[in-house]
Design a protein around this motif. Structure first.
Motif, PDB file in Angstrom:
ATOM      1  N   LEU A  14     -41.665  11.328   5.292  1.00 12.78           N
ATOM      2  CA  LEU A  14     -40.978  11.805   4.120  1.00 12.78           C
ATOM      3  C   LEU A  14     -40.001  12.747   4.414  1.00 12.78           C
ATOM      4  O   LEU A  14     -38.740  12.798   3.830  1.00 12.78           O
ATOM      5  CB  LEU A  14     -42.055  12.479   3.239  1.00 12.78           C
ATOM      6  CG  LEU A  14     -43.193  11.650   2.730  1.00 12.78           C
ATOM      7  CD1 LEU A  14     -44.224  12.459   1.723  1.00 12.78           C
ATOM      8  CD2 LEU A  14     -42.585  10.893   1.576  1.00 12.78           C
ATOM      9  N   LEU A  15     -40.067  13.676   5.745  1.00 14.01           N
ATOM     10  CA  LEU A  15     -38.988  14.294   6.045  1.00 14.01           C
ATOM     11  C   LEU A  15     -37.568  13.562   6.331  1.00 14.01           C
ATOM     12  O   LEU A  15     -36.723  13.923   6.176  1.00 14.01           O
ATOM     13  CB  LEU A  15     -39.423  15.295   7.112  1.00 14.01           C
ATOM     14  CG  LEU A  15     -38.448  16.238   7.802  1.00 14.01           C
ATOM     15  CD1 LEU A  15     -38.007  17.269   7.048  1.00 14.01           C
ATOM     16  CD2 LEU A  15     -39.148  16.830   8.960  1.00 14.01           C
ATOM     17  N   GLY A  16     -38.041  12.523   7.346  1.00 14.99           N
ATOM     18  CA  GLY A  16     -36.982  11.653   7.681  1.00 14.99           C
ATOM     19  C   GLY A  16     -36.257  10.824   6.341  1.00 14.99           C
ATOM     20  O   GLY A  16     -35.285  10.572   6.509  1.00 14.99           O
ATOM     21  N   SER A  17     -36.919  10.778   5.324  1.00  9.84           N
ATOM     22  CA  SER A  17     -36.433   9.845   4.448  1.00  9.84           C
ATOM     23  C   SER A  17     -35.499  10.551   3.394  1.00  9.84           C
ATOM     24  O   SER A  17     -34.865  10.150   2.524  1.00  9.84           O
ATOM     25  CB  SER A  17     -37.584   9.217   3.367  1.00  9.84           C
ATOM     26  OG  SER A  17     -38.198  10.399   2.839  1.00  9.84           O
ATOM     27  N   ILE A  18     -35.453  12.050   3.534  1.00  6.39           N
ATOM     28  CA  ILE A  18     -34.639  12.910   2.681  1.00  6.39           C
ATOM     29  C   ILE A  18     -33.129  12.244   2.948  1.00  6.39           C
ATOM     30  O   ILE A  18     -32.592  12.600   4.147  1.00  6.39           O
ATOM     31  CB  ILE A  18     -34.565  14.248   3.045  1.00  6.39           C
ATOM     32  CG1 ILE A  18     -36.201  14.858   2.942  1.00  6.39           C
ATOM     33  CG2 ILE A  18     -33.503  15.251   2.303  1.00  6.39           C
ATOM     34  CD1 ILE A  18     -36.192  16.284   3.201  1.00  6.39           C
ATOM     35  N   PRO A  19     -32.401  11.852   1.927  1.00  8.04           N
ATOM     36  CA  PRO A  19     -31.156  11.170   2.440  1.00  8.04           C
ATOM     37  C   PRO A  19     -29.968  11.924   1.980  1.00  8.04           C
ATOM     38  O   PRO A  19     -29.300  12.204   1.080  1.00  8.04           O
ATOM     39  CB  PRO A  19     -31.103  10.021   1.158  1.00  8.04           C
ATOM     40  CG  PRO A  19     -32.067  10.688  -0.045  1.00  8.04           C
ATOM     41  CD  PRO A  19     -33.161  11.443   0.844  1.00  8.04           C
ATOM     42  N   ALA A  20     -29.880  13.072   2.999  1.00 11.09           N
ATOM     43  CA  ALA A  20     -28.931  13.992   3.119  1.00 11.09           C
ATOM     44  C   ALA A  20     -27.490  13.498   2.660  1.00 11.09           C
ATOM     45  O   ALA A  20     -26.833  13.985   1.871  1.00 11.09           O
ATOM     46  CB  ALA A  20     -28.738  14.934   4.259  1.00 11.09           C
ATOM     47  N   ALA A  21     -27.166  12.370   3.520  1.00  8.29           N
ATOM     48  CA  ALA A  21     -25.776  11.867   3.188  1.00  8.29           C
ATOM     49  C   ALA A  21     -25.595  11.364   1.698  1.00  8.29           C
ATOM     50  O   ALA A  21     -24.404  11.635   1.323  1.00  8.29           O
ATOM     51  CB  ALA A  21     -25.591  10.685   4.210  1.00  8.29           C
ATOM     52  N   ALA A  22     -26.386  10.700   0.890  1.00  7.32           N
ATOM     53  CA  ALA A  22     -26.372  10.174  -0.249  1.00  7.32           C
ATOM     54  C   ALA A  22     -26.276  11.358  -0.989  1.00  7.32           C
ATOM     55  O   ALA A  22     -25.276  11.313  -2.127  1.00  7.32           O
ATOM     56  CB  ALA A  22     -27.406   9.303  -0.651  1.00  7.32           C
ATOM     57  N   TRP A  23     -27.159  12.540  -0.882  1.00  4.97           N
ATOM     58  CA  TRP A  23     -27.119  13.496  -1.849  1.00  4.97           C
ATOM     59  C   TRP A  23     -25.810  14.374  -1.662  1.00  4.97           C
ATOM     60  O   TRP A  23     -25.326  14.835  -2.682  1.00  4.97           O
ATOM     61  CB  TRP A  23     -28.341  14.537  -1.722  1.00  4.97           C
ATOM     62  CG  TRP A  23     -29.376  13.617  -2.001  1.00  4.97           C
ATOM     63  CD1 TRP A  23     -29.634  12.425  -2.757  1.00  4.97           C
ATOM     64  CD2 TRP A  23     -30.990  14.119  -1.938  1.00  4.97           C
ATOM     65  NE1 TRP A  23     -30.846  12.212  -2.934  1.00  4.97           N
ATOM     66  CE2 TRP A  23     -31.805  13.111  -2.501  1.00  4.97           C
ATOM     67  CE3 TRP A  23     -31.327  15.370  -1.270  1.00  4.97           C
ATOM     68  CZ2 TRP A  23     -33.118  13.098  -2.450  1.00  4.97           C
ATOM     69  CZ3 TRP A  23     -32.709  15.333  -1.073  1.00  4.97           C
ATOM     70  CH2 TRP A  23     -33.833  14.308  -1.681  1.00  4.97           C
ATOM     71  N   VAL A  24     -25.364  14.747  -0.383  1.00  5.06           N
ATOM     72  CA  VAL A  24     -24.218  15.294  -0.287  1.00  5.06           C
ATOM     73  C   VAL A  24     -22.842  14.666  -0.667  1.00  5.06           C
ATOM     74  O   VAL A  24     -21.873  15.060  -1.367  1.00  5.06           O
ATOM     75  CB  VAL A  24     -24.061  15.469   1.183  1.00  5.06           C
ATOM     76  CG1 VAL A  24     -22.254  16.037   1.451  1.00  5.06           C
ATOM     77  CG2 VAL A  24     -24.837  16.427   1.874  1.00  5.06           C
ATOM     78  N   ALA A  25     -22.867  13.135  -0.603  1.00  6.62           N
ATOM     79  CA  ALA A  25     -21.821  12.260  -1.077  1.00  6.62           C
ATOM     80  C   ALA A  25     -21.923  12.505  -2.729  1.00  6.62           C
ATOM     81  O   ALA A  25     -20.751  12.577  -3.397  1.00  6.62           O
ATOM     82  CB  ALA A  25     -21.956  11.079  -0.766  1.00  6.62           C
ATOM     83  N   ARG A  26     -23.077  12.400  -3.180  1.00  7.01           N
ATOM     84  CA  ARG A  26     -23.109  12.212  -4.666  1.00  7.01           C
ATOM     85  C   ARG A  26     -22.420  13.549  -5.281  1.00  7.01           C
ATOM     86  O   ARG A  26     -21.884  13.548  -6.428  1.00  7.01           O
ATOM     87  CB  ARG A  26     -24.572  12.067  -4.999  1.00  7.01           C
ATOM     88  CG  ARG A  26     -24.686  11.820  -6.718  1.00  7.01           C
ATOM     89  CD  ARG A  26     -26.151  11.861  -6.871  1.00  7.01           C
ATOM     90  NE  ARG A  26     -26.671  10.575  -6.096  1.00  7.01           N
ATOM     91  CZ  ARG A  26     -28.215  10.454  -5.973  1.00  7.01           C
ATOM     92  NH1 ARG A  26     -29.145  11.262  -6.584  1.00  7.01           N
ATOM     93  NH2 ARG A  26     -28.565   9.340  -5.325  1.00  7.01           N
ATOM     94  N   ALA A  27     -22.903  14.695  -4.777  1.00 10.20           N
ATOM     95  CA  ALA A  27     -22.395  16.075  -4.888  1.00 10.20           C
ATOM     96  C   ALA A  27     -20.979  16.103  -5.263  1.00 10.20           C
ATOM     97  O   ALA A  27     -20.202  16.764  -5.816  1.00 10.20           O
ATOM     98  CB  ALA A  27     -22.701  17.117  -4.057  1.00 10.20           C
ATOM     99  N   ARG A  28     -20.313  15.358  -4.286  1.00  8.04           N
ATOM    100  CA  ARG A  28     -18.639  15.091  -4.488  1.00  8.04           C
ATOM    101  C   ARG A  28     -18.087  13.883  -5.036  1.00  8.04           C
ATOM    102  O   ARG A  28     -16.950  13.576  -5.164  1.00  8.04           O
ATOM    103  CB  ARG A  28     -18.280  14.855  -2.911  1.00  8.04           C
ATOM    104  CG  ARG A  28     -18.468  16.119  -1.927  1.00  8.04           C
ATOM    105  CD  ARG A  28     -17.860  17.314  -2.365  1.00  8.04           C
ATOM    106  NE  ARG A  28     -18.043  18.492  -1.392  1.00  8.04           N
ATOM    107  CZ  ARG A  28     -17.193  18.606  -0.485  1.00  8.04           C
ATOM    108  NH1 ARG A  28     -16.048  17.902  -0.205  1.00  8.04           N
ATOM    109  NH2 ARG A  28     -17.289  19.624   0.315  1.00  8.04           N
ATOM    110  N   GLY A  29     -19.158  13.343  -5.972  1.00 11.15           N
ATOM    111  CA  GLY A  29     -18.810  12.370  -6.770  1.00 11.15           C
ATOM    112  C   GLY A  29     -18.857  10.912  -6.016  1.00 11.15           C
ATOM    113  O   GLY A  29     -17.988   9.834  -6.927  1.00 11.15           O
ATOM    114  N   VAL A  30     -19.345  10.784  -5.064  1.00  7.95           N
ATOM    115  CA  VAL A  30     -19.162   9.576  -4.115  1.00  7.95           C
ATOM    116  C   VAL A  30     -20.657   8.741  -4.307  1.00  7.95           C
ATOM    117  O   VAL A  30     -21.440   9.589  -3.721  1.00  7.95           O
ATOM    118  CB  VAL A  30     -18.602   9.815  -2.862  1.00  7.95           C
ATOM    119  CG1 VAL A  30     -18.578   8.386  -2.236  1.00  7.95           C
ATOM    120  CG2 VAL A  30     -17.104  10.256  -3.185  1.00  7.95           C
ATOM    121  N   ASP A  31     -20.777   7.656  -4.347  1.00  7.18           N
ATOM    122  CA  ASP A  31     -22.124   6.906  -4.195  1.00  7.18           C
ATOM    123  C   ASP A  31     -21.992   6.304  -2.791  1.00  7.18           C
ATOM    124  O   ASP A  31     -21.225   5.160  -2.695  1.00  7.18           O
ATOM    125  CB  ASP A  31     -22.131   6.080  -5.241  1.00  7.18           C
ATOM    126  CG  ASP A  31     -23.697   4.890  -5.152  1.00  7.18           C
ATOM    127  OD1 ASP A  31     -24.220   5.434  -4.115  1.00  7.18           O
ATOM    128  OD2 ASP A  31     -23.990   4.375  -5.981  1.00  7.18           O
TER     129      ASP A  31
END
Length: 198
Positions: A14-31
């Motif tokens: 579960l720790l490894g599955s945290i999608p930091a890249a996806a969430w950070v990009a989403r915060a910038r309006g990028v999927d």
């Protein structure tokens, strides 16, 4: 397997599955899944969002692998099970339930795991990987070379059999997930470091 072992493995996944890249990009309006390579990793964030967010994602992804190993140690698990927890974190990163069991290629998380398991091998692989990236300007080339070197080092340095097996699995998985990059490198179509997605 004890309940503590099962708990540690599940927590690591579960720790490894945290999608930091996806969430950070989403915060910038990028999927992140619809741009560049579609991978949820620091390299794709670099190309689609920028250096600062990419660095933050890379550091977080490295920490995921290392934390999984350290938490397992703190729970009293031996070297083998701690390494397996690191592997579980890498699998979680590559196949995250938060992204429909998609993810990245596990480079940073694999390095974090390897550095926690064997700092000498981890740092040697990291140094050679970074040098290869600097020399060729290909992130994929550096990642593949580092993975291959790590596998070679644990054998040459006569590490315990369990460690050799875990590192071979980590390296093999990483190289396999880069098979399309290998094909593009061979065809001269791989993007170089610093190129933006179009």
């Amino acid at each position: 397997m004890t309940l503590v072992t099962v708990f540690a493995l599940l927590l690591s996944y579960l720790l490894g599955s945290i999608p930091a890249a996806a969430w950070v990009a989403r915060a910038r309006g990028v999927d992140i899944r619809t741009v560049g390579s579609g991978n949820s990793g620091a390299t794709n964030v670099l190309r689609s969002v920028g250096k600062g967010p990419a660095l933050a994602v890379a550091l977080f992804d490295i920490l995921k692998g290392a934390l999984a190993v350290w938490i397992a140690h703190a729970l009293g698990l031996d070297g083998l099970w701690s390494a397996l927890c690191g592997l579980a974190a890498v699998i979680g990163h590559n196949y995250s339930p938060f992204l429909g069991f998609r993810g990245g290629k596990g480079v940073a998380t694999s390095f974090g795991t390897l550095a926690a398991i064997d700092p000498v091998v981890g740092l040697c692989a990291f140094a050679v990987g970074i040098f290869t990236m600097w020399l060729t300007r290909f992130v994929s080339a550096g990642s593949i070379v580092a993975a291959a070197l790590a596998a070679l080092l644990v054998i040459v340095m006569q590490r315990p059999v369990w460690m050799i097996v875990i590192v071979l699995i980590l390296s093999g998985q990483l190289i396999w997930l880069h098979r399309e990059n290998i094909a593009r490198l061979h065809a001269g179509k791989e993007r170089r470091l610093g190129e933006k997605v179009t």
